[in-house]
Design a protein around this motif. Sequence first.
Motif, mmCIF file in Angstrom:
data_model
loop_
_atom_site.group_PDB
_atom_site.id
_atom_site.type_symbol
_atom_site.label_atom_id
_atom_site.label_comp_id
_atom_site.label_asym_id
_atom_site.label_seq_id
_atom_site.Cartn_x
_atom_site.Cartn_y
_atom_site.Cartn_z
ATOM 1 N N LEU A 33 40.554 47.863 45.749
ATOM 2 C CA LEU A 33 40.029 47.289 44.513
ATOM 3 C C LEU A 33 39.214 48.317 43.728
ATOM 4 C CD1 LEU A 33 38.969 43.779 45.842
ATOM 5 C CD2 LEU A 33 40.928 44.326 44.396
ATOM 6 N N THR A 36 41.417 50.442 41.980
ATOM 7 C CA THR A 36 42.038 49.697 40.888
ATOM 8 C C THR A 36 41.234 49.807 39.603
ATOM 9 O OG1 THR A 36 43.013 48.149 42.471
ATOM 10 C CG2 THR A 36 42.885 47.409 40.194
ATOM 11 N N TYR A 37 39.896 49.990 39.747
ATOM 12 C CA TYR A 37 39.080 50.183 38.552
ATOM 13 C C TYR A 37 39.671 51.276 37.676
ATOM 14 C CZ TYR A 37 35.021 47.369 39.957
ATOM 15 O OH TYR A 37 34.192 46.339 40.275
ATOM 16 N N LEU A 175 35.889 42.369 44.502
ATOM 17 C CA LEU A 175 37.064 41.597 44.093
ATOM 18 C C LEU A 175 36.814 40.897 42.763
ATOM 19 C CD1 LEU A 175 39.828 40.299 44.566
ATOM 20 C CD2 LEU A 175 38.687 38.558 45.957
ATOM 21 N N ILE A 176 35.679 40.220 42.664
ATOM 22 C CA ILE A 176 35.342 39.517 41.421
ATOM 23 C C ILE A 176 35.166 40.508 40.283
ATOM 24 C CG2 ILE A 176 33.632 38.041 40.313
ATOM 25 C CD1 ILE A 176 33.083 36.826 43.086
ATOM 26 N N CYS A 178 36.497 43.464 39.974
ATOM 27 C CA CYS A 178 37.776 44.073 39.599
ATOM 28 C C CYS A 178 38.533 43.186 38.615
ATOM 29 C CB CYS A 178 38.619 44.317 40.844
ATOM 30 S SG CYS A 178 40.146 45.213 40.529
ATOM 31 N N ILE A 179 38.499 41.894 38.864
ATOM 32 C CA ILE A 179 39.148 40.953 37.944
ATOM 33 C C ILE A 179 38.501 41.045 36.570
ATOM 34 C CG2 ILE A 179 39.571 38.505 37.479
ATOM 35 C CD1 ILE A 179 39.685 38.098 40.546
ATOM 36 N N PHE A 180 37.175 41.142 36.563
ATOM 37 C CA PHE A 180 36.445 41.264 35.295
ATOM 38 C C PHE A 180 36.843 42.554 34.574
ATOM 39 C CE2 PHE A 180 32.784 42.735 32.816
ATOM 40 C CZ PHE A 180 32.512 41.618 32.046
ATOM 41 N N ASN A 181 37.035 43.629 35.326
ATOM 42 C CA ASN A 181 37.388 44.916 34.732
ATOM 43 C C ASN A 181 38.752 44.859 34.048
ATOM 44 O OD1 ASN A 181 36.935 47.800 34.304
ATOM 45 N ND2 ASN A 181 38.578 48.101 35.782
ATOM 46 N N ILE A 182 39.694 44.132 34.655
ATOM 47 C CA ILE A 182 41.027 43.999 34.067
ATOM 48 C C ILE A 182 40.946 43.321 32.704
ATOM 49 C CG2 ILE A 182 43.265 42.866 34.311
ATOM 50 C CD1 ILE A 182 42.961 43.231 37.346
ATOM 51 N N PHE A 183 40.222 42.210 32.655
ATOM 52 C CA PHE A 183 40.096 41.504 31.374
ATOM 53 C C PHE A 183 39.299 42.320 30.357
ATOM 54 C CE2 PHE A 183 41.126 37.873 34.139
ATOM 55 C CZ PHE A 183 42.112 37.269 33.368
#
Length: 452
Positions: A33, A36-37, A175-176, A178-183
Amino acid sequence: MSAGISDTHNFTDGPILSKLIRFSGPVLFALLLQATYGAVDLLIVGQFASSADVSAVATGSHIMFTLTGPLSSFAMGITVLLGRQIGDGHGKEGGRVAGAGIALFAILGMILTVILTAFSESVAAMMHAPQQAFAQTAAYVRICGMGILIIVAYNLIGSIFRGIGDSKTPLIAVLIACIFNIFGDLFLVAFCHLGAAGAAIATVAAQALSVVISLLLIRRQTLPFDFDIKMIRADRKIWRRITELGLPLAVSDLLVGMSFMIIQAIVNSLGLVPSAGIGVAEKVCAFIMLVPSSFMQSMAAFTAQNLGAGKTQRALRAVYYGIAASLAAGVVIGVFTFFRGDLLCGIFSKDPEVILAGADYLRSYAIDCLFTAIFFVFIGYYNGLGLTRFVMAQGIISAFGVRVPVSYLMSKRVPVSLFHIGLATPCSSLLQIVMCVGCLIWLKKRKDYRVM
């Protein structure tokens, strides 16, 4: 809040392989993750911005990794120190270690903030950032520099939890985030068209959220030591012990990172396409090296606890288990990377020339998958033993004795091939394996593994 260490976090008893894999699994996922950033930054920039922005994110993130990586390595001193105390039954002293570590890393973070924000353009010039991407590169470094304290805090929290044998709590937070980074990337890069600057803002904001979540999770945890805010203070004795363990690793990581920066600068001088190509390839490399990296971190905590408990042979057996498991994964990953590097690079760029350049460079890293599977486990073991000066020495020797010279010589060959330049990395890794095996033979002759 205080409690004894649970069996889940205890590495001194029970089956070795299953405990090692259970601990390394969340570490691997967290590293995935974390990688993934940067990958999301490059992926979205590659699809919705220019090649100049791709080059800027590739070079800028490389700079940030080179500077923050040593801090993460320095924090390994806290991981090993906590693991040693828990293993020998003195885990309650961990609160003082954690508090002193927070104070020390806060100071280091503030120093980096000043350097990166004030000298972002000088850093971009030092990296020979292509003229078309110079302004974007400087902006990326400046924005990330403003949020360096947040990035430092994230790495510090992870090191503390790994020290007490907990690899799941940092995983939940990242994990949380990473999701924020995508958006955040989609909004700032694809919708607002901010390019490399938008990617930097999204990354820092996501790291900030990760820190906040980690702190909230800590409040709900039962730790194996007492801790309150008054413990966050300077403690010269603990600082010295953290420094003795962590500084050699930080120096090694910095110099090794600089060797890769030199390679990036060499390739940048070849033009925009090779620059973007190696940047894309390095993002792929961040993923294919995750398995050995997870075993390296896991071995450090595993070894430290068993060293504290006096179970040195158990720690040594874990090395062989770790190499076998890591190498099995390395073979699969290496074969796929060698033959389908274009498919992997195509995830991060839509430019055919950039994809081909990146795939050419990746073929050399596919070979390195086999070597890193071995010596990364050794490095984790030596970190856990406290042989961090040896880790520093072998890293520096391989980087500047092999990696940089071979890369430079290969860049002078006509025609220039990124595959040939990339071969410098497996060559240096092979030397590291030789040195690690030599060190193990030396330890066996001494018949004394309590070297920390």
